[in-house]
Motif scaffolding. Structure first.
Motif, PDB file in Angstrom:
ATOM      1  N   ARG A 250       0.837  -1.200   0.000  1.00 29.08           N
ATOM      2  CA  ARG A 250       0.000   0.000   0.000  1.00 29.08           C
ATOM      3  C   ARG A 250       0.870   1.248   0.000  1.00 29.08           C
ATOM      4  NH1 ARG A 250      -4.573   2.118   0.393  1.00 29.08           N
ATOM      5  NH2 ARG A 250      -5.755   0.202   0.671  1.00 29.08           N
TER       6      ARG A 250
ATOM      7  N   THR B 219       0.155   5.458   0.001  1.00 34.98           N
ATOM      8  CA  THR B 219      -0.869   6.499   0.087  1.00 34.98           C
ATOM      9  C   THR B 219      -0.730   7.451  -1.096  1.00 34.98           C
ATOM     10  OG1 THR B 219       0.510   7.984   1.390  1.00 34.98           O
ATOM     11  CG2 THR B 219      -0.795   6.338   2.598  1.00 34.98           C
ATOM     12  N   TRP B 220      -1.796   8.183  -1.390  1.00 31.11           N
ATOM     13  CA  TRP B 220      -1.736   9.131  -2.504  1.00 31.11           C
ATOM     14  C   TRP B 220      -0.681  10.199  -2.292  1.00 31.11           C
ATOM     15  CZ3 TRP B 220      -3.090   7.039  -6.543  1.00 31.11           C
ATOM     16  CH2 TRP B 220      -4.266   6.297  -6.700  1.00 31.11           C
TER      17      TRP B 220
ATOM     18  N   ASP C 233      -1.889  16.189 -11.594  1.00 30.25           N
ATOM     19  CA  ASP C 233      -3.089  15.356 -11.492  1.00 30.25           C
ATOM     20  C   ASP C 233      -3.249  14.486 -12.735  1.00 30.25           C
ATOM     21  OD1 ASP C 233      -3.657  16.423  -9.030  1.00 30.25           O
ATOM     22  OD2 ASP C 233      -5.074  17.913  -9.787  1.00 30.25           O
TER      23      ASP C 233
ATOM     24  N   SER D 216      -3.134  10.436 -12.844  1.00 25.86           N
ATOM     25  CA  SER D 216      -4.290   9.730 -13.381  1.00 25.86           C
ATOM     26  C   SER D 216      -3.892   8.787 -14.510  1.00 25.86           C
ATOM     27  CB  SER D 216      -5.321  10.743 -13.879  1.00 25.86           C
ATOM     28  OG  SER D 216      -6.409  10.093 -14.500  1.00 25.86           O
TER      29      SER D 216
ATOM     30  N   ALA E  11      -6.392   0.629  -7.078  1.00 30.11           N
ATOM     31  CA  ALA E  11      -6.519   1.953  -6.484  1.00 30.11           C
ATOM     32  C   ALA E  11      -7.814   2.053  -5.707  1.00 30.11           C
ATOM     33  CB  ALA E  11      -6.469   3.031  -7.566  1.00 30.11           C
ATOM     34  N   ASP E  12      -7.760   2.763  -4.583  1.00 31.69           N
ATOM     35  CA  ASP E  12      -8.961   3.065  -3.812  1.00 31.69           C
ATOM     36  C   ASP E  12      -8.848   4.500  -3.316  1.00 31.69           C
ATOM     37  OD1 ASP E  12      -7.191   2.988  -1.682  1.00 31.69           O
ATOM     38  OD2 ASP E  12      -7.829   1.005  -0.998  1.00 31.69           O
ATOM     39  N   GLU E  13      -9.720   4.898  -2.405  1.00 32.55           N
ATOM     40  CA  GLU E  13      -9.720   6.290  -1.951  1.00 32.55           C
ATOM     41  C   GLU E  13      -8.439   6.649  -1.211  1.00 32.55           C
ATOM     42  OE1 GLU E  13     -13.187   6.949   0.347  1.00 32.55           O
ATOM     43  OE2 GLU E  13     -14.580   6.758  -1.351  1.00 32.55           O
ATOM     44  N   GLU E  14      -7.813   5.677  -0.566  1.00 26.26           N
ATOM     45  CA  GLU E  14      -6.654   5.967   0.269  1.00 26.26           C
ATOM     46  C   GLU E  14      -5.340   5.980  -0.497  1.00 26.26           C
ATOM     47  OE1 GLU E  14      -6.560   3.379   3.594  1.00 26.26           O
ATOM     48  OE2 GLU E  14      -8.602   3.862   4.251  1.00 26.26           O
TER      49      GLU E  14
END
Length: 413
Positions: free
Chosen positions: A312, A314-315, A342, A346, A360-363
């Motif tokens: 994992r 983080t962004w 951005d 992306s 990918a997820d929100e975190e």
């Protein structure tokens, strides 16, 4: 006994059939205008290819003098056969694509059409269907995407002027219509299409045979995660692995590699995917270097996406790594990406997820263990050792997460 000449000819024919099969898997529509050599190869082996695709994968192959169309069925469950040309298609774009197909079949449409008239017909059909269209920039981009796919697949040819010229400068363009292909473009009638995936995939049987669905997943995806397999498919992969490997190599020239986290089938003698990775260009280079940057982070791997192991990030960590890479390689990379963090993130994430190398997820981003296969290694050049370059290696054991997936693939800087 067969003669050496006949044996050589048979081996050559088998090699050509494997190459033709992989061409169709990567590009399910081949036209004489855009792919004359590839189409000639497919037509030369069409009877054998139709049999292989039907028996092995449940696909239908349509061949005519000017085109070849491979109609795919879902890869298993609710997962359609992947095609990256349509990646990112929004529901509105898919609706415009259907309207564009219908407009080309409108009464009175000839072999050529002005793009302005074509757009007017799409808008008129949209109004009849109760679909609201405007002239906004976003709507124009969606129209360009829908029409661009028809051009990519050979249904339309830019005879005079271009789609880009119309989009950016409102310039007129003349498009030629390849009508024989149009009825075969969609996998099913427009009236049966209820979601985007239905555009490209023919309906599969209610109860799928696990051997066939497993083969489809392996030939269609860069990496098949073990958690994405059904229990019957996992059983086939475990019990019939040798037979599966033999069939994939015999008919498609694909080598099967199985690890604790999943499996992949790759070609040892040429490309086997519609996604070029690693490769040239800002996004591919950034994705390759991002893998290395994130794998150098300290800390143990985690299991953030269900049963799948992964690392994992983080962004903020992903953004920081991409920022450092953009600063280091800004002169060589596209300003469209280095000037828009951005967009860079992306596009890189979209590529890695399309390759099944990340989720990918929100975190944040979760790197799959197989991403270590693409990790660049710095090796000093002989004899001075002063110049170092990114290169590929095949270490015998370089496990990322214990005794699991190893870094064992060809790579390019």
């Amino acid at each position: 006994m067969s003669s050496p000449v006949s044996a050589t000819t048979a081996a050559h024919d088998a090699l050509e059939r494997r190459q033709a099969a992989r061409l169709l898997l990567a590009a399910p529509v081949l036209t004489a205008h855009r792919h004359p050599g590839d189409l000639a190869l497919v037509r030369r082996h069409a009877p054998a290819l139709r049999s292989v695709f039907s028996r092995m994968l449940g696909y239908q192959l349509v061949t005519e003098s000017s085109f070849a169309r491979l109609v795919k069925t879902p890869a298993g469950g609710d997962t359609p056969a992947r095609h990256t040309t349509t990646a990112g298609f929004a529901p509105q774009t898919s609706a415009l694509f259907c309207l564009a197909c219908a407009a080309l079949l409108a009464p009175g449409t000839g072999e050529q059409v002005l793009i302005s008239s074509f757009i007017e017909q799409i808008r008129a059909d949209a109004a009849t269907a109760g679909i609201a269209l405007d002239d906004s920039q976003a709507q124009r981009r969606q129209l360009v995407t829908a029409i661009g796919l028809l051009i990519d697949w050979g249904v339309l040819t830019e005879t005079d002027g271009t789609l880009t010229g119309w989009s950016e400068r409102h310039e007129e363009a003349l498009l030629s219509i390849h009508r024989p292909l149009l009825p075969h473009l969609l996998a099913r009638p427009l009236g049966e299409i209820g979601r985007l995936e239905d555009l490209w995939a023919a309906p599969g049987p209610a109860s799928e045979e696990p051997r066939r669905s497993l083969r489809r997943k392996l030939v269609e995806n860069p990496l098949v995660r073990r958690e994405d397999l059904s229990e019957p498919e996992r059983d086939v992969l475990s019990r019939e692995r040798n037979d599966l490997a033999r069939l994939l190599e015999e008919h498609f020239g694909l080598l099967l590699e199985v690890r604790a986290e999943g499996a992949l089938a790759y070609a040892g003698d040429g490309p086997a995917s519609d996604i070029e990775f690693p490769g040239p260009g800002t996004v591919r280079q950034a994705a390759l270097l991002l893998i290395d940057a994130l794998l150098q982070r300290d800390g143990p791997p985690s299991q953030p996406l269900g049963p799948s192991p992964g690392l994992r990030c983080t962004w903020p960590e992903v953004d920081a790594a991409l920022g450092e890479l953009a600063a280091a390689h800004g002169r060589a990379w596209s300003s469209l990406h280095t000037g828009d963090p951005d967009r860079l993130r992306s596009d890189v994430v979209r590529l890695l997820t399309a390759m099944s190398l990340a989720g990918a997820d929100e975190e944040g981003l979760v790197l799959h263990p197989a991403a270590a296969r693409y990790r660049p290694v710095v090796r000093a050049s002989a004899p001075t050792r002063a110049a170092a370059r990114l290169t590929a290696e095949r270490p015998e054991s370089a496990a990322l997460f214990g005794d699991t997936w190893t870094t064992a693939t060809e790579n390019a800087s």
